[in-house]
Design an enzyme around this catalytic site. Structure first.
Site, PDB file in Angstrom:
ATOM      1  N   HIS A 171     -15.808  -5.934 -32.277  1.00 45.51           N
ATOM      2  CA  HIS A 171     -15.217  -7.258 -32.026  1.00 45.51           C
ATOM      3  C   HIS A 171     -14.729  -7.921 -33.311  1.00 45.51           C
ATOM      4  CE1 HIS A 171     -16.220  -7.039 -27.880  1.00 45.51           C
ATOM      5  NE2 HIS A 171     -17.526  -7.180 -28.025  1.00 45.51           N
ATOM      6  N   HIS A 175     -20.682  -2.162 -32.654  1.00 51.83           N
ATOM      7  CA  HIS A 175     -19.887  -2.787 -31.586  1.00 51.83           C
ATOM      8  C   HIS A 175     -19.585  -4.250 -31.917  1.00 51.83           C
ATOM      9  CE1 HIS A 175     -19.176  -3.603 -27.099  1.00 51.83           C
ATOM     10  NE2 HIS A 175     -19.365  -4.822 -27.590  1.00 51.83           N
ATOM     11  N   GLU A 176     -20.637  -4.992 -32.279  1.00 47.99           N
ATOM     12  CA  GLU A 176     -20.455  -6.430 -32.509  1.00 47.99           C
ATOM     13  C   GLU A 176     -19.741  -6.727 -33.825  1.00 47.99           C
ATOM     14  OE1 GLU A 176     -20.908  -8.388 -30.161  1.00 47.99           O
ATOM     15  OE2 GLU A 176     -22.321  -7.358 -28.846  1.00 47.99           O
ATOM     16  N   GLU A 211     -14.030  -4.950 -24.655  1.00 51.28           N
ATOM     17  CA  GLU A 211     -15.329  -4.283 -24.700  1.00 51.28           C
ATOM     18  C   GLU A 211     -15.146  -2.779 -24.935  1.00 51.28           C
ATOM     19  OE1 GLU A 211     -18.058  -5.764 -25.032  1.00 51.28           O
ATOM     20  OE2 GLU A 211     -17.299  -7.755 -24.575  1.00 51.28           O
TER      21      GLU A 211
END
Length: 726
Positions: free
Chosen positions: A454, A449-450, A507
């Site tokens: 992103h 995810h990070e 997100e």
């Protein structure tokens, strides 16, 4: 009876963040550095009180004055003498702990107000019987009178944060509307000013509307001072409206932040850290986001520090318009063993990025390998503590210069531990597997995810000089089959363009990347997972996301048709996408629980994750990226709002399911954090018990050295703006 969603239950989970061993291993210089950065973070974190609600700062001071004179244990005896039961007194302690943990009287995760779960007259009796009241009755009477009504009030508008008639916000004066926010954003864009460290106040002067844009800074003078080449402050006319840009918001708190950052500079490990802190100080002193960006550049260059930190106006989740940053500051120590896995993931990033479901032209020209470390948190000041972070949030820096990722290991260790009997909406046969693999699966999801969520994707931009960062005569939009026809122009950013949906949409994109790439066997191998263990982690990661989508309904307000939490809205959207995929991939049905009350059950066919599930996420993820890359707000909003809608028709009655979710919800955990204090030439770590009393004690001891002045400053800052909220 107060609706249970508006108070914190007495049995709420409270855990201490363990950083003893990590802190012990630091050198004396590193401990000093960590100490002063922590002090800067804690004082800056108090800004959040003023960013949350009109009454938060007053309530904070009321509690500090009570507990500075009597410990929770001493006050319990007083409570008994004025008629509070043990449960009522515990409810008061939980409320106080909640206010400290959330830095205000609205939940940091969900943005709903919480009130004390005891009668108002009982709390008033306790306040009046306290030693603080006995010693200074006039001051305490005034403080109680100024805050008591709003402590308990649950008028419709006060139930949640929001803009205008949708809720409470202190990022805007009470008379501001969405139209005012949009106008102010256009003004800020025209001046090449970021909204991150601002608030907007609207006033009418003799029938003429005037807007005040207030910058957070220690300096209060609006003219250029101390060698500044120019100032952004002044009076301007824009679209026939007057705008005044001025400095000095949160002035005394910004002064304390700057003071402690200067102390930390003396213990910096290298030149990058020194320059980083110097730029941060300049930013908080003068209200300059450009200086904060410059500090962030040095922060990115500071590779692999033992003590990691970041501080400033960072996340825009709680600004109803999505552009203004809430203050936060963290200080943490690198966990070297855990970080090795993330380093391997970074090494594989370029290969993994090529597997994402969008054309190469929609990916960044070069992947700037970031630091990705697992950290044990020493200090996290703000409204809440995340599990992972990808920063800085400045698009121009992220696109061309890089970013950093962190996973907060000691938060992960305690935040998501669940007791089997409290595990809702799953089949019995899934529960043991869920408990076993929830932690490892979440570690994989946070990492992907990070770093690759992103950290992926290109924004098509035309700068102020007209230069494009892509070939508009060649790049094809895969959704239309035609040439790309829209992009970001000038000072437009992702946040300013997509505004109210930007945070949740991003997100959702990052969560989808995590789901998509966790299917890759090489990714799982990096995390030490192979064979059946790897398959189980994939299953639990997807099952966890589906369950989180259902749990997300707690954070939807039917009356205003508004989502109050970006991540939970994102997870609900993913649930909708997977339900829409059909073919029996996901099941969601309403049932009757063992207690005879409404319940629900979710199922996931693990044999179809790699086929039906992967295809559904692949298509959706590509659309999300294309709309983001091309600045197509209209297309992106239509897509995202469509999946975000919560209705009572169709295959699933989500409004009725929301009632079931509320009936069976579990309160989010609160964290007790240690303090540090200098004793001679060394720094001591002061730890507290995992309880409401421990959390309260940590805060009363945190600001001992200048408590009277600090509390006076907070009350003055709060009082000054009181007319703005009417």
């Amino acid at each position: 009876m107060v609706d249970s969603q508006y108070y914190l239950p007495n049995d709420i989970g409270i855990s201490a963040l363990d950083c003893r061993e990590a802190f012990r291993l630091l050198s004396p210089q590193e401990k000093m550095y960590a100490h002063y950065l922590s002090r800067a973070s804690w004082y800056g974190g108090l800004v959040v009180l003023l960013q949350t609600s009109p009454e938060s700062a007053n309530i904070f001071v009321l509690l500090q004055r009570i507990f500075r004179k009597e410990t929770p244990e001493e006050l319990e005896k007083v409570a008994a003498t004025v008629g509070l039961s043990s449960e009522e007194y515990k409810a008061f302690l939980v409320y106080a702990a909640g206010l400290y943990a959330n830095m205000g009287n609205y939940k940091s995760f969900g943005d709903t107000k919480f009130v004390p779960n005891l009668p108002k007259d009982k709390l008033e009796a306790l306040v009046r019987a306290s030693q603080a009241f006995q010693e200074k009755p006039v001051e305490m009477e005034a403080l109680w009178n100024n805050s008591s009504t709003l402590i308990f009030s649950l008028e419709d508008r006060q139930k949640q944060l929001g803009l205008g008639d949708k809720g409470i916000t202190t990022y805007f004066s009470g008379n501001c509307t969405l139209e005012d926010a949009e106008l102010a954003q256009r003004f800020l864009d025209s001046k090449k000013l970021s909204a991150y460290n601002t608030r907007l106040f609207k006033r009418s002067d003799g029938g003429k509307v005037c807007y005040e844009v207030r910058l957070a800074s220690a300096v209060q003078k609006d003219c250029a001072v101390d060698g500044e080449k120019e100032t952004s402050c002044g009076t301007f006319t824009f679209e026939d409206k007057e705008f005044i840009v001025k400095r000095g918001d949160y002035c005394p708190l910004m002064e304390k932040v700057c003071f402690y950052l200067q102390q930390a500079e003396a213990y910096a490990a290298n030149e990058n850290q020194q320059k980083m802190l110097e730029q941060y100080r300049h930013s908080f002193n003068f209200g300059s986001v450009e200086s904060h960006k410059e500090g962030s550049r040095f922060w990115i260059k500071d590779k692999g520090p033992i003590v990691e930190s970041y501080i400033g106006f960072i996340e825009s989740y709680r600004d109803p318009f999505g552009s203004r940053g809430e203050f936060e500051g963290f200080v943490a120590v690198v966990n070297k063993a855990m970080s090795e896995r993330f380093t391997k993931l970074v090494s594989s990033a370029e290969v993994l990025l090529s597997e994402l479901p969008w054309p190469q032209e929609f990916e960044k020209d070069t992947f700037l390998k970031p630091d990705f470390t697992s950290l044990d948190v020493l200090t996290f000041a703000g409204s809440g503590i995340p599990a992972g972070i990808n920063i800085p949030n400045y698009d121009d820096i992220r696109q061309s210069e890089g970013f950093k990722n962190v996973s907060l290991g000691n938060v992960l260790a305690v935040a998501y531990a669940t007791q089997k009997e409290k595990l809702t909406f799953l089949k019995e046969e899934d529960k043991d597997l869920f408990i076993k693999w929830k932690g490892p699966s979440f570690e994989v999801q946070v990492g992907l995810h990070e770093l690759l969520g992103h950290g992926s994707g290109k924004l098509f931009v035309q700068d102020h000089k007209g230069k494009l960062n892509f070939n508009k005569d060649k790049v094809i939009n895969p959704e239309t089959g035609e040439l790309v026809s829209s992009w970001y122009q000038g000072s437009e950013t992702w946040d300013s363009k997509f505004s109210t949906i930007a945070s949740s949409y991003e997100e959702c994109r990052a969560e989808c990347v995590g789901l998509y790439l966790c299917l890759n066997k090489e990714v799982l191998r990096i995390f030490g997972l192979e064979g059946q263990d790897a398959e189980d982690v994939v299953y639990i990661n997807w099952l966890s996301m589906v369950r989180a989508g259902l749990l997300g309904l707690e954070f939807y307000t039917p009356e205003s048709k508004n989502w109050r939490q970006a991540h939970m809205q994102a997870r609900f959207v993913i649930l909708r996408v997977l339900l829409e995929a059909g073919e029996g991939l996901v099941g969601l049905k309403e049932v009757v629980g063992h207690d005879g009350k409404p319940d629900a059950q979710i199922t996931l066919d693990r044999t179809k994750i790699h086929t039906v599930g992967k295809h559904a996420i692949q298509r959706f993820l590509c659309k999300l990226q294309v709309f983001k890359s091309t600045a197509d707000v209209e297309g992106g909003r239509a897509l995202y709002d469509g999946y975000s809608s919560v209705g009572d028709s169709g295959a699933n009655n989500f409004l009725r399911l929301r009632e079931t979710v509320l009936l069976r919800k579990e309160a989010r955990k609160m964290f007790v954090q240690a303090n540090t204090k200098v004793n001679g030439d060394h720094v001591e770590l002061v730890e507290y018990e995992s309880s409401a009393a421990g959390l309260i004690r940590s805060f009363t001891e945190r600001f001992q050295e200048d408590a009277d002045q600090l509390e006076a400053d907070l009350l003055e800052l709060s009082k000054k703006d009181t007319p703005c909220w009417c």
